[in-house]
Design a protein around this motif. Structure first.
Motif, PDB file in Angstrom:
ATOM      1  N   UNK A  28       0.877  -1.177   0.000  1.00  0.00           N
ATOM      2  CA  UNK A  28       0.000   0.000   0.000  1.00  0.00           C
ATOM      3  C   UNK A  28       0.913   1.225   0.000  1.00  0.00           C
ATOM      4  N   UNK A  29       0.913   1.944  -1.102  1.00  0.00           N
ATOM      5  CA  UNK A  29       1.795   3.100  -1.268  1.00  0.00           C
ATOM      6  C   UNK A  29       1.011   4.368  -0.948  1.00  0.00           C
ATOM      7  N   UNK A  30       1.303   4.952   0.223  1.00  0.00           N
ATOM      8  CA  UNK A  30       0.591   6.168   0.618  1.00  0.00           C
ATOM      9  C   UNK A  30       0.984   7.368  -0.231  1.00  0.00           C
ATOM     10  N   UNK A  31       2.206   7.393  -0.725  1.00  0.00           N
ATOM     11  CA  UNK A  31       2.664   8.520  -1.531  1.00  0.00           C
ATOM     12  C   UNK A  31       1.917   8.610  -2.860  1.00  0.00           C
ATOM     13  N   UNK A  32       1.842   7.484  -3.578  1.00  0.00           N
ATOM     14  CA  UNK A  32       1.190   7.478  -4.892  1.00  0.00           C
ATOM     15  C   UNK A  32      -0.282   7.112  -4.825  1.00  0.00           C
ATOM     16  N   UNK A  33      -0.811   6.851  -3.624  1.00  0.00           N
ATOM     17  CA  UNK A  33      -2.217   6.499  -3.447  1.00  0.00           C
ATOM     18  C   UNK A  33      -2.590   5.296  -4.311  1.00  0.00           C
ATOM     19  N   UNK A  34      -1.829   4.211  -4.152  1.00  0.00           N
ATOM     20  CA  UNK A  34      -2.054   3.000  -4.942  1.00  0.00           C
ATOM     21  C   UNK A  34      -1.886   1.783  -4.046  1.00  0.00           C
TER      22      UNK A  34
ATOM     23  N   UNK B 231       4.146   9.617   4.765  1.00  0.00           N
ATOM     24  CA  UNK B 231       2.868  10.245   4.456  1.00  0.00           C
ATOM     25  C   UNK B 231       2.961  11.046   3.165  1.00  0.00           C
ATOM     26  N   UNK B 232       1.867  11.110   2.411  1.00  0.00           N
ATOM     27  CA  UNK B 232       1.867  11.904   1.173  1.00  0.00           C
ATOM     28  C   UNK B 232       1.798  13.392   1.469  1.00  0.00           C
ATOM     29  N   UNK B 233       2.365  14.181   0.565  1.00  0.00           N
ATOM     30  CA  UNK B 233       2.352  15.633   0.735  1.00  0.00           C
ATOM     31  C   UNK B 233       1.068  16.254   0.210  1.00  0.00           C
ATOM     32  N   UNK B 234       0.211  15.469  -0.428  1.00  0.00           N
ATOM     33  CA  UNK B 234      -1.029  15.982  -0.999  1.00  0.00           C
ATOM     34  C   UNK B 234      -2.227  15.753  -0.091  1.00  0.00           C
ATOM     35  N   UNK B 235      -1.979  15.345   1.125  1.00  0.00           N
ATOM     36  CA  UNK B 235      -3.091  15.084   2.043  1.00  0.00           C
ATOM     37  C   UNK B 235      -3.789  16.392   2.400  1.00  0.00           C
ATOM     38  N   UNK B 236      -5.106  16.440   2.187  1.00  0.00           N
ATOM     39  CA  UNK B 236      -5.864  17.657   2.470  1.00  0.00           C
ATOM     40  C   UNK B 236      -5.997  17.896   3.967  1.00  0.00           C
ATOM     41  N   UNK B 237      -6.238  16.838   4.699  1.00  0.00           N
ATOM     42  CA  UNK B 237      -6.409  16.940   6.142  1.00  0.00           C
ATOM     43  C   UNK B 237      -5.186  16.357   6.827  1.00  0.00           C
TER      44      UNK B 237
ATOM     45  N   UNK C 234      -2.886  14.365   9.004  1.00  0.00           N
ATOM     46  CA  UNK C 234      -3.089  13.158   9.812  1.00  0.00           C
ATOM     47  C   UNK C 234      -2.789  13.417  11.290  1.00  0.00           C
ATOM     48  N   UNK C 235      -3.395  12.594  12.134  1.00  0.00           N
ATOM     49  CA  UNK C 235      -3.228  12.791  13.574  1.00  0.00           C
ATOM     50  C   UNK C 235      -1.798  12.510  14.018  1.00  0.00           C
ATOM     51  N   UNK C 236      -1.113  11.582  13.344  1.00  0.00           N
ATOM     52  CA  UNK C 236       0.270  11.306  13.704  1.00  0.00           C
ATOM     53  C   UNK C 236       1.145  12.516  13.421  1.00  0.00           C
ATOM     54  N   UNK C 237       0.837  13.259  12.343  1.00  0.00           N
ATOM     55  CA  UNK C 237       1.584  14.478  12.049  1.00  0.00           C
ATOM     56  C   UNK C 237       1.280  15.555  13.090  1.00  0.00           C
ATOM     57  N   UNK C 238       0.018  15.671  13.486  1.00  0.00           N
ATOM     58  CA  UNK C 238      -0.340  16.608  14.551  1.00  0.00           C
ATOM     59  C   UNK C 238       0.373  16.254  15.846  1.00  0.00           C
ATOM     60  N   UNK C 239       0.448  14.954  16.114  1.00  0.00           N
ATOM     61  CA  UNK C 239       1.140  14.470  17.314  1.00  0.00           C
ATOM     62  C   UNK C 239       2.616  14.865  17.294  1.00  0.00           C
ATOM     63  N   UNK C 240       3.270  14.684  16.161  1.00  0.00           N
ATOM     64  CA  UNK C 240       4.688  15.019  16.045  1.00  0.00           C
ATOM     65  C   UNK C 240       4.909  16.538  16.115  1.00  0.00           C
TER      66      UNK C 240
END
Length: 448
Positions: free
Chosen positions: A69-75, A292-298, A300-306
């Motif tokens: 599961x590739x989060x960067x390319x959404x595939x 994590x992908x750089x195109x995420x609109x929202x 992620x909670x792990x990023x907020x945590x960091x």
């Protein structure tokens, strides 16, 4: 019985036996179905006797493995096994006429095959392993099989990463045929396909299969109504690896930052320790960036945590710098106070020496003194200057009594450190509680 009659009887027996032998072979069945040579009618035309009759094509898809599961390319890269079933009205026979043959394997190029494709497919054509043969039963049912290393596009929702649940779709459709010609469906229901996939799945990686659903519908696009069969695959991530390499280290770094408030400020070790923690959090942020992908609109909670952890440790470093500055300022003023006292003592000694020298001069040359009697002498002038200096210093000390005495800034630093520690502890506790509620609570809701 004459010889001619015997020969006729023997010829009849030989003919019957030869016909039975030919009918009991696959070759005889091939000839009966007209499959011995390339037949453009059978291979190119839809196998119905009435053109208004639609061909019901049934597709069963099983999941053999979740490869990546590739989060960067959404595939999502998976391994699927597909069975396609349809009816050919021209390829039927009576089993009793061919010694009970109820199934025949024919080359796929000799018969008609539905032109199916996967809408989300982003993989290479070379990954498809399609059987060159098609299985035919006596009632005209056709069975085709193929395996594929499928790379499909999927819109991943990473808000709860690594406690996330993903729903990806695999949609089957026809290239050129409309819904009146080909109607799609499935042989088995969704629960049966889920059980089969779980039983025969070879690899799962960091995911496990939760559920497979299917929806058959007709879609109208550009005035063309086509039949679609959509498989919705629900997979859940195994979060333990990310808990070990991201969440737990950040939690312990926060605890270490809290414990650093008990380190003595005298030698600057506290500030060095906090800066080291800040650098450690930065390394974990770099690791998270690769996931994590750089195109995420929202976010992620792990990023907020960091980010929150980085911000809290950064504010803690600034507070340590302020406290260290106040303590150093207090030490600097404590060193300056003895120097001022020494200057006063030196000035008073110089005044006494100057007064003694003036008295000697008066005793030696009293007749040469032309100063007016009412004017101040040199010793009196120095005494007045010394008194004015002392008065000015006492006034300054009186105005800065609280600020200038040693220990004032140290006490201020201790108060700031104590208040900041209490607020910092409450903030960290609240932040960790909120993250726990969002992650664990939503995760178990999804699993259930």
């Amino acid at each position: 019985m004459s010889a001619r009659s015997i020969l006729a009887f023997l010829a009849l027996i030989a003919g019957v036996s030869s016909s039975q032998t030919s009918n009991c072979s696959y070759l005889g069945l091939f000839k009966h179905l007209n499959l011995t040579e390339e037949n453009e009618v059978l291979s190119g035309m839809r196998p119905v006797k009435n053109w208004t009759t639609s061909t019901f094509v049934q597709i069963d898809m099983m999941l053999d493995g979740i490869l990546e599961v590739d989060e960067k390319s959404q595939a999502v890269t998976s391994h699927i096994w597909t069975q396609v079933v349809w009816e050919n009205e021209f390829l039927t026979w009576n089993q009793s006429d061919f010694c009970g043959i109820d199934m025949l394997t024919v080359p796929a190029t000799r018969v008609w095959n539905p032109d199916l494709f996967i809408q989300e497919d982003a993989s290479d054509v070379g990954t498809i392993q399609k059987s060159p043969f098609v299985r035919v039963t006596s009632d005209g049912m056709m069975y085709s099989y193929f395996r594929q290393r499928l790379t499909s596009t999927c819109q991943l929702n990473l808000w709860l990463f690594p406690f996330d649940l993903q729903k990806c779709t695999i949609t089957f459709g026809s290239m050129v045929s409309d819904a009146n010609s080909i109607n799609l469906g499935s042989v088995h229901n969704a629960s049966t396909l889920t059980d089969i996939s779980e039983r025969y799945m070879v690899t799962r990686g960091e995911w496990y299969l939760a559920e497979i659903k299917m929806v058959a519908c007709n879609v109208t696009k550009a005035a063309l109504k086509t039949s679609k069969l959509t498989y919705e695959i629900t997979i859940i991530r195994k979060p333990m690896l990310y808990v070990v390499i991201l969440i737990v280290p950040l939690f312990f770094l926060l605890l270490l930052d809290l414990a650093s408030f008990f380190i003595c400020e005298a030698k600057g070790e506290k500030l060095n320790f906090k800066v080291t923690i800040l650098l450690s959090v930065s390394v974990l942020l770099l690791i998270l960036q690769d996931m994590l992908p750089s195109t995420e609109d929202k976010l992620p909670m792990i990023a907020t945590y960091c980010v929150m952890t980085f911000g809290l440790v950064g504010i803690s470093v600034l507070e340590a710098m302020l406290v260290g500055f106040l303590i150093e300022l207090d030490g600097h003023r404590a060193k300056k106070a003895p120097n001022s006292a020494c200057e006063e003592i030196q000035l008073e000694e110089n005044h006494q020496k100057e007064a003694a020298r003036a008295e000697e001069e008066v005793q030696v040359r009293p007749e040469k003194c032309y100063l007016p009697l009412d004017g101040p002498s040199g010793s009196h002038l120095l005494t007045l200057i010394l008194e004015e200096v002392k008065a000015a210093r006492q006034e300054a000390v009186g105005q800065e009594k609280d600020e200038g005495k040693p220990g004032h800034y140290t006490r201020m630093a201790e108060i700031i450190d104590y208040v900041f520690f209490v607020l910092y502890f409450l903030t960290v506790a609240t932040f960790l509680t909120v993250m726990y509620i969002h992650w664990v609570h939503f995760y178990y809701d999804y699993v259930k």
